[in-house]
Design an enzyme around this catalytic site. Sequence first.
Site, PDB file in Angstrom:
ATOM      1  N   SER A  23       0.821  -1.218   0.000  1.00  0.00           N
ATOM      2  CA  SER A  23       0.000   0.000   0.000  1.00  0.00           C
ATOM      3  C   SER A  23       0.853   1.265   0.000  1.00  0.00           C
ATOM      4  O   SER A  23       0.317   2.372   0.091  1.00  0.00           O
ATOM      5  CB  SER A  23      -0.929   0.016   1.219  1.00  0.00           C
ATOM      6  OG  SER A  23      -0.169   0.025   2.433  1.00  0.00           O
ATOM      7  N   ASN A 110      -1.909  -2.555  13.305  1.00  0.00           N
ATOM      8  CA  ASN A 110      -3.356  -2.342  13.332  1.00  0.00           C
ATOM      9  C   ASN A 110      -3.726  -1.041  14.030  1.00  0.00           C
ATOM     10  O   ASN A 110      -4.534  -0.249  13.528  1.00  0.00           O
ATOM     11  CB  ASN A 110      -4.047  -3.518  14.027  1.00  0.00           C
ATOM     12  CG  ASN A 110      -3.867  -4.823  13.281  1.00  0.00           C
ATOM     13  OD1 ASN A 110      -3.252  -4.853  12.210  1.00  0.00           O
ATOM     14  ND2 ASN A 110      -4.389  -5.902  13.836  1.00  0.00           N
ATOM     15  N   THR A 155     -39.767  26.516  -9.422  1.00  0.00           N
ATOM     16  CA  THR A 155     -40.093  25.179  -8.940  1.00  0.00           C
ATOM     17  C   THR A 155     -40.377  24.341 -10.181  1.00  0.00           C
ATOM     18  O   THR A 155     -40.936  24.850 -11.168  1.00  0.00           O
ATOM     19  CB  THR A 155     -41.324  25.153  -8.015  1.00  0.00           C
ATOM     20  OG1 THR A 155     -42.471  25.587  -8.750  1.00  0.00           O
ATOM     21  CG2 THR A 155     -41.125  26.079  -6.808  1.00  0.00           C
ATOM     22  N   HIS A 156     -39.970  23.087 -10.163  1.00  0.00           N
ATOM     23  CA  HIS A 156     -40.119  22.201 -11.323  1.00  0.00           C
ATOM     24  C   HIS A 156     -39.422  22.779 -12.561  1.00  0.00           C
ATOM     25  O   HIS A 156     -39.787  22.464 -13.688  1.00  0.00           O
ATOM     26  CB  HIS A 156     -41.594  21.942 -11.639  1.00  0.00           C
ATOM     27  CG  HIS A 156     -42.391  21.458 -10.475  1.00  0.00           C
ATOM     28  ND1 HIS A 156     -42.381  20.156 -10.046  1.00  0.00           N
ATOM     29  CD2 HIS A 156     -43.203  22.139  -9.612  1.00  0.00           C
ATOM     30  CE1 HIS A 156     -43.172  20.028  -8.982  1.00  0.00           C
ATOM     31  NE2 HIS A 156     -43.663  21.216  -8.696  1.00  0.00           N
ATOM     32  N   SER A 277     -14.710  25.528 -27.911  1.00  0.00           N
ATOM     33  CA  SER A 277     -14.922  24.312 -28.677  1.00  0.00           C
ATOM     34  C   SER A 277     -13.815  24.150 -29.706  1.00  0.00           C
ATOM     35  O   SER A 277     -13.305  25.133 -30.254  1.00  0.00           O
ATOM     36  CB  SER A 277     -16.275  24.374 -29.388  1.00  0.00           C
ATOM     37  OG  SER A 277     -16.380  23.394 -30.400  1.00  0.00           O
ATOM     38  N   LYS A 283     -18.496  29.057 -29.275  1.00  0.00           N
ATOM     39  CA  LYS A 283     -18.834  28.420 -28.001  1.00  0.00           C
ATOM     40  C   LYS A 283     -18.008  28.957 -26.838  1.00  0.00           C
ATOM     41  O   LYS A 283     -16.824  29.227 -26.946  1.00  0.00           O
ATOM     42  CB  LYS A 283     -18.618  26.901 -28.086  1.00  0.00           C
ATOM     43  CG  LYS A 283     -19.541  26.181 -29.031  1.00  0.00           C
ATOM     44  CD  LYS A 283     -20.992  26.219 -28.577  1.00  0.00           C
ATOM     45  CE  LYS A 283     -21.209  25.439 -27.292  1.00  0.00           C
ATOM     46  NZ  LYS A 283     -20.919  24.005 -27.454  1.00  0.00           N
ATOM     47  N   ASN A 285     -17.947  27.335 -23.105  1.00  0.00           N
ATOM     48  CA  ASN A 285     -18.508  26.227 -22.341  1.00  0.00           C
ATOM     49  C   ASN A 285     -18.205  26.341 -20.843  1.00  0.00           C
ATOM     50  O   ASN A 285     -17.073  26.643 -20.469  1.00  0.00           O
ATOM     51  CB  ASN A 285     -17.950  24.900 -22.851  1.00  0.00           C
ATOM     52  CG  ASN A 285     -18.292  24.645 -24.307  1.00  0.00           C
ATOM     53  OD1 ASN A 285     -19.368  25.019 -24.771  1.00  0.00           O
ATOM     54  ND2 ASN A 285     -17.378  24.022 -25.034  1.00  0.00           N
ATOM     55  N   GLU A 290     -19.278  21.969 -15.074  1.00  0.00           N
ATOM     56  CA  GLU A 290     -19.630  20.615 -15.500  1.00  0.00           C
ATOM     57  C   GLU A 290     -18.720  19.573 -14.850  1.00  0.00           C
ATOM     58  O   GLU A 290     -19.175  18.489 -14.462  1.00  0.00           O
ATOM     59  CB  GLU A 290     -19.560  20.519 -17.017  1.00  0.00           C
ATOM     60  CG  GLU A 290     -20.660  21.313 -17.709  1.00  0.00           C
ATOM     61  CD  GLU A 290     -20.496  21.355 -19.231  1.00  0.00           C
ATOM     62  OE1 GLU A 290     -19.525  20.759 -19.741  1.00  0.00           O
ATOM     63  OE2 GLU A 290     -21.330  21.991 -19.889  1.00  0.00           O
ATOM     64  N   TYR A 317      -9.420  -6.333  13.226  1.00  0.00           N
ATOM     65  CA  TYR A 317      -8.833  -5.809  12.003  1.00  0.00           C
ATOM     66  C   TYR A 317      -8.837  -6.870  10.907  1.00  0.00           C
ATOM     67  O   TYR A 317      -8.635  -8.060  11.160  1.00  0.00           O
ATOM     68  CB  TYR A 317      -7.393  -5.336  12.242  1.00  0.00           C
ATOM     69  CG  TYR A 317      -6.755  -4.760  10.995  1.00  0.00           C
ATOM     70  CD1 TYR A 317      -6.999  -3.457  10.619  1.00  0.00           C
ATOM     71  CD2 TYR A 317      -5.952  -5.555  10.173  1.00  0.00           C
ATOM     72  CE1 TYR A 317      -6.443  -2.924   9.455  1.00  0.00           C
ATOM     73  CE2 TYR A 317      -5.388  -5.048   9.017  1.00  0.00           C
ATOM     74  CZ  TYR A 317      -5.637  -3.735   8.654  1.00  0.00           C
ATOM     75  OH  TYR A 317      -5.106  -3.224   7.506  1.00  0.00           O
ATOM     76  N   GLN A 322      -7.392  -1.973   4.256  1.00  0.00           N
ATOM     77  CA  GLN A 322      -6.418  -1.238   3.450  1.00  0.00           C
ATOM     78  C   GLN A 322      -7.116  -0.478   2.329  1.00  0.00           C
ATOM     79  O   GLN A 322      -6.625   0.548   1.856  1.00  0.00           O
ATOM     80  CB  GLN A 322      -5.387  -2.221   2.864  1.00  0.00           C
ATOM     81  CG  GLN A 322      -4.302  -1.560   2.022  1.00  0.00           C
ATOM     82  CD  GLN A 322      -3.200  -2.550   1.669  1.00  0.00           C
ATOM     83  OE1 GLN A 322      -2.483  -3.020   2.552  1.00  0.00           O
ATOM     84  NE2 GLN A 322      -3.076  -2.858   0.399  1.00  0.00           N
TER      85      GLN A 322
END
Length: 459
Positions: A23, A110, A155-156, A277, A283, A285, A290, A317, A322
């Site tokens: 690890s 541990n 709303t909606h 773009s 464009k 963006n 996003e 444990y 891990q």
Amino acid sequence: MQKLWGGRFTKSTDSFTDHFHSSIGFDSRMYHEDITGSMAHAAMLGKQGIIPQEDADLIVKTLGEILEDIEAGKVTFDEKAEDIHMNMETILISRIGDVGKKLHTGRSRNDQVALDTRMYTKKEITEIKALVKNLLVELNTLAEAHTETILPGYTHLQRAQPVTLAHHLLAYVEMFKRDYDRLCDAYKRTDVMPLGSGALATTTYPLDRYFVAEQLGFAAISANSMDGVSDRDFCVELVSDLSMLMMHLSRFCEEIILWSSHEFRFIELDDAYATGSSIMPQKKNPDMAELIRGKTGRVYGHLMGLLTTLKGLPLAYNKDMQEDKEALFDAIDTVKMCLPVFTNMIATMTVKKDNMLQAAKGGFTNATDAADWLVKQGVPFRDAHSIIGHLVLYCIEHNTNLDDLSLEEYQAISPVFNESVYDAISVKQCVEARNVIGGPSKAMTTKAIADNKAYLEKL
């Protein structure tokens, strides 16, 4: 290399097994916590006479030197040493020989990994809280500048009633305040020192756990050794809290994406927080918004991964644990990346007040206020609701708005209407009349902003 635990084994582990088992590739980031925890443990061993004081002093001194070398880039971690704990111990032994072998007296990997993870998580929670506070300050400051900027509330995803941008922003302030408070709660449950639990049943050595806790800045010590080594609730709780934080960021990003579209044109993002773009030259963006929206799913995935990893584990444990690190670390990293980008994005965006106002004047956002006006004239609310519904239908059929109807048109639906209805349904009055605690009026938003400043000053 000979494993530090290899006494009862007759052959080395397979090379692929070493890679699968190791690890160090991800838990190496806890080197500071591992060394600091070991220094406190060694100091306690010396204080308690479990090992000679001069050995404890040498171990502490050498660990400090190793820390300096790591931060100077002079140390290379070895995958064959498996994890950060064995790497540190191996390096220590290579420098001071048999004295270094005494460090692990009275502890297990541990309880050591449980300690390191809690120390690391406490540090990260503190840093995330600071980022959330920065966002809260920015949102509250932006709200203060827009107590009179009117836009439609939805709303909606349909225009519903006029509100102010301040009121809208303050809704997110409340969300992020809850996120901050949840992080504070998560910190409390993380701030428990498990070292001294041993592998699962403590130890026969006379450890002073309170001394170690004090040295490392823990508020409490774990009350049960089996729980001490197997508890990862604090990891789940933090990633759950981060999931909600990301959910709030994602909701706001969705609105930023909509608001910056040509259909809305409520805001324009600064060029530093948008992209173009490869084929369409016109464009602009909202890629940062996003990406934050997309990365929310990544954090959710880590939450489900952690819960699934832990759900079938018997005490105490198990090596499955891990798998908690990568989920925890990546969730933390993702949030710490998203918060400053989001904060700077909203701090630099341009608010198009006129477009917001024009949108608020359309879509019959003042219909409820027209109904309320009728109620104040003595019309029962359900009758008022029906009357305004007929008026809205009339407006739709004639391609007009409530504001533009003549008094004769109003009175053709109900004779109760008089000239005062026009003042009641102006969008400014619609906002200002909602002077209830939690409402969008300037007086209420100004009070909320002041209350938020007082809250932030205490953080």
